[in-house]
Design a protein around this motif. Structure first.
Motif, PDB file in Angstrom:
ATOM      1  N   ASP A 322      32.841 113.094  64.557  1.00 55.61           N
ATOM      2  CA  ASP A 322      31.913 111.984  64.770  1.00 55.61           C
ATOM      3  C   ASP A 322      32.302 111.161  65.999  1.00 55.61           C
ATOM      4  N   ARG A 323      33.599 110.997  66.219  1.00 57.74           N
ATOM      5  CA  ARG A 323      34.061 110.253  67.407  1.00 57.74           C
ATOM      6  C   ARG A 323      33.598 110.938  68.683  1.00 57.74           C
ATOM      7  N   ILE A 324      33.666 112.258  68.696  1.00 59.88           N
ATOM      8  CA  ILE A 324      33.233 113.005  69.882  1.00 59.88           C
ATOM      9  C   ILE A 324      31.720 112.905  70.051  1.00 59.88           C
ATOM     10  N   LEU A 325      30.985 113.052  68.944  1.00 56.57           N
ATOM     11  CA  LEU A 325      29.527 112.995  69.013  1.00 56.57           C
ATOM     12  C   LEU A 325      29.039 111.606  69.429  1.00 56.57           C
ATOM     13  N   ASN A 326      29.740 110.569  68.957  1.00 54.76           N
ATOM     14  CA  ASN A 326      29.368 109.204  69.372  1.00 54.76           C
ATOM     15  C   ASN A 326      29.551 109.026  70.871  1.00 54.76           C
ATOM     16  N   GLY A 327      30.664 109.580  71.395  1.00 53.67           N
ATOM     17  CA  GLY A 327      30.900 109.501  72.838  1.00 53.67           C
ATOM     18  C   GLY A 327      29.830 110.242  73.615  1.00 53.67           C
ATOM     19  N   ALA A 328      29.428 111.397  73.104  1.00 56.30           N
ATOM     20  CA  ALA A 328      28.382 112.175  73.768  1.00 56.30           C
ATOM     21  C   ALA A 328      27.045 111.446  73.729  1.00 56.30           C
ATOM     22  N   GLU A 329      26.750 110.807  72.594  1.00 56.44           N
ATOM     23  CA  GLU A 329      25.494 110.065  72.462  1.00 56.44           C
ATOM     24  C   GLU A 329      25.441 108.892  73.430  1.00 56.44           C
ATOM     25  N   LYS A 330      26.571 108.237  73.609  1.00 53.10           N
ATOM     26  CA  LYS A 330      26.610 107.106  74.544  1.00 53.10           C
ATOM     27  C   LYS A 330      26.293 107.592  75.956  1.00 53.10           C
ATOM     28  N   LEU A 331      26.919 108.692  76.373  1.00 52.11           N
ATOM     29  CA  LEU A 331      26.665 109.232  77.709  1.00 52.11           C
ATOM     30  C   LEU A 331      25.216 109.688  77.838  1.00 52.11           C
ATOM     31  N   ALA A 332      24.693 110.345  76.784  1.00 56.54           N
ATOM     32  CA  ALA A 332      23.309 110.813  76.811  1.00 56.54           C
ATOM     33  C   ALA A 332      22.340 109.641  76.939  1.00 56.54           C
ATOM     34  N   SER A 395      25.934 104.512  86.655  1.00 51.94           N
ATOM     35  CA  SER A 395      24.900 105.371  87.244  1.00 51.94           C
ATOM     36  C   SER A 395      24.689 106.589  86.344  1.00 51.94           C
ATOM     37  N   SER A 396      23.444 107.074  86.295  1.00 55.39           N
ATOM     38  CA  SER A 396      23.132 108.249  85.475  1.00 55.39           C
ATOM     39  C   SER A 396      23.878 109.480  85.970  1.00 55.39           C
ATOM     40  N   ASP A 397      24.049 109.582  87.289  1.00 54.26           N
ATOM     41  CA  ASP A 397      24.752 110.745  87.839  1.00 54.26           C
ATOM     42  C   ASP A 397      26.208 110.771  87.380  1.00 54.26           C
ATOM     43  N   PHE A 398      26.833 109.608  87.328  1.00 57.01           N
ATOM     44  CA  PHE A 398      28.222 109.510  86.871  1.00 57.01           C
ATOM     45  C   PHE A 398      28.308 109.924  85.401  1.00 57.01           C
ATOM     46  N   ALA A 399      27.385 109.386  84.594  1.00 59.54           N
ATOM     47  CA  ALA A 399      27.377 109.724  83.161  1.00 59.54           C
ATOM     48  C   ALA A 399      27.117 111.212  82.953  1.00 59.54           C
ATOM     49  N   LYS A 400      26.251 111.793  83.790  1.00 61.15           N
ATOM     50  CA  LYS A 400      25.935 113.218  83.634  1.00 61.15           C
ATOM     51  C   LYS A 400      27.151 114.087  83.964  1.00 61.15           C
TER      52      LYS A 400
END
Length: 478
Positions: A322-332, A395-400
């Motif tokens: 869940d910790r990993i998925l939460n991090g991914a959701e934040k970036l998404a 920036s979206s590019d950084f998050a991507k």
């Protein structure tokens, strides 16, 4: 990459036979029932090995078989009054469903023993012609002592093995049930019994011995010498030991360069057993837990470490995932905002100086005998880094770029999906949640914080977690 080689009992630098290409053979299940949770460990572990080698740029020929002729299959077929092939084909299909649920990729080839019988007969004949096998009343045995290196994988002394078999062998000889020249000789071909499937051979109608099957299928689909042969540690002796003996005796060449074996999976500290009532199929377990949690749990320990399957440990794995998925959701979420401003100087510096530290730590762990436990620790550290260095102004590019890295490590290599499984929630239940959230929002505006806390607690009792954000209240199932 360094691999612990069961054959030499040490970690060795992995060097493939053909540069840039790897041939891996993994012993698959006997398909007489749904696969159990113990079967899932080698499936997941060696699927991850394949993924990582591809991540490193290798072209991988990954072969894992289905044993579709066996005493257990035949017994079930007789009990149910059907052909053995009906049982095996049904459970091959069910096995594929479970593998897909666990995100175990299809092998390059999934050979079935019953479709490779002609090659098995040829191998038996080669062994007979070379004096490594003999026939007695329709049964063909391998002369174990004719292969001077017998015991080199399991590190067993052949004389010690014979003394252990002597009493049993004597009883069989007295009863006339065993005509072997030596107690350690094993079956290559067995004659048919009434009601059993059979194939024609020079020694009469019958079927192959279990050990013979993998030797033939691995050679046909990979070649004379394998880069890696893998499976559970319970297969080291006698199955893999016998594979080596018959293959090297027939081919006059090394059978496999590296041997990898995963440790056992225990259930609440005990060996899995139907008599203990702790025998669980993958299908049953996946009704209780998301299959991705099961995969994550299996990779939470290095593959040669015994793993204990328990409710608490699986739930701990779920929290970690869940910790990993939460991090991914934040970036998404940041990517979805489509903030097109240029990557800032600070973001560039982080990408150039900090990001490589985490990918290097991940690769170092995987290069150390597929240490998925340390690789997951590296992902946790990376998620903490992304959480600390991104917000709505990033920036979206950084998050991507960060998301793409997380995807490569978690999804592509470890096989852990970064998107949560969509759960169907009853519309009336959803309406009740939205109504309570609206009441809580109104209570907060009226500064009735006691009521707001009471509503939050009620939602939690319903299995709903809420989060106050700048965009409003978000909720999800706990």
């Amino acid at each position: 990459m360094r691999i612990y080689n069961t054959l030499t009992r040490r970690k060795e630098e992995f060097v493939p036979i053909t540069p840039g290409k790897v041939g891996i053979y993994v012993c698959g299940p006997t398909v007489y029932d749904f696969i159990h949770i113990g079967n899932a460990r080698p499936m997941i572990v060696f699927d991850t090995l394949r993924r990582y080698l591809e991540h490193k740029g290798y072209e991988v020929n990954y072969v894992t078989n289905f044993t579709d002729v066996d005493d257990k299959i035949i017994k079930r077929a007789i009990d149910e009054g059907v052909e053995a092939s009906v049982i095996s084909e049904n459970f091959i299909a069910e096995c594929r469903k479970d593998m897909a649920a666990l995100n175990v990729r299809e092998a390059t080839v999934h050979p079935q023993a019953t479709k490779e019988i002609p090659d098995m007969i040829k191998l038996v004949q080669i062994l007979k012609d070379k004096g490594h096998a003999y026939e007695k009343n329709g049964t063909v045995y391998f002369r174990t002592r004719s292969f001077k290196d017998y015991g080199k994988l399991s590190h067993k002394n052949i004389d010690d093995l014979e003394s252990g078999h002597r009493a049993e062998s004597h009883a069989l000889k007295v009863s006339g049930e065993d005509e072997k020249e030596d107690p350690l000789d094993f079956v290559l071909w067995k004659p048919k019994k009434e009601g059993e499937p059979f194939w024609k051979s020079p020694w009469g109608d019958g079927r192959p011995g279990w050990h013979l099957e993998c030797s033939c299928m691995s050679k046909k689909y990979i070649g004379g010498t394998l880069d890696i042969h893998a499976g559970g540690e319970d297969l080291i002796f006698p199955h893999h030991e016998n594979e080596i003996a018959q293959s090297e005796a027939a081919n006059g060449a090394e059978f496999a360069r590296y041997w990898m074996h995963n440790a056992f999976l225990k259930i609440n500290g005990d060996k899995m057993s139907k008599s203990l009532g702790n025998f669980f199929t993958v299908r049953d377990i996946c009704k209780q837990y998301d299959p991705q949690v099961i995969r994550f749990f299996m990779l939470s320990a290095q593959y040669r470490t015994p793993l204990n399957f328990s409710k608490d440990l699986v739930e701990d794995a779920a929290k970690g995932l869940d910790r990993i998925l939460n991090g991914a959701e934040k970036l998404a979420g940041i990517i979805a905002k489509d903030n097109r401003k240029p990557v800032s100087d600070k973001e560039k510096e982080l990408l150039e100086t900090e990001l490589p530290k985490y990918t290097e730590k991940f690769d170092n762990a995987m290069d150390d005998d597929l240490n998925t436990a340390d690789a997951i620790s590296a992902i946790f550290e990376f998620v903490r880094f992304t959480n600390a260095n991104t917000d709505e102004n990033s920036s979206s590019d950084f998050a991507k770029m960060l998301y793409d890295t997380l995807f490569e490590l978690s999804d592509t290599v470890l096989g852990i999906h970064l998107e949560r499984k969509e759960e169907e929630i009853d519309s009336e239940f959803t309406a009740e949640i939205e109504k309570l959230i609206a009441e809580r929002t109104a209570a907060k505006k009226e500064k009735n914080f006691a009521l707001a806390d009471e509503i939050r607690a009620k939602l939690l009792d319903m299995g709903i977690v809420i989060e106050d954000t700048r965009e409003g209240v978000k909720w999800k199932k706990a």
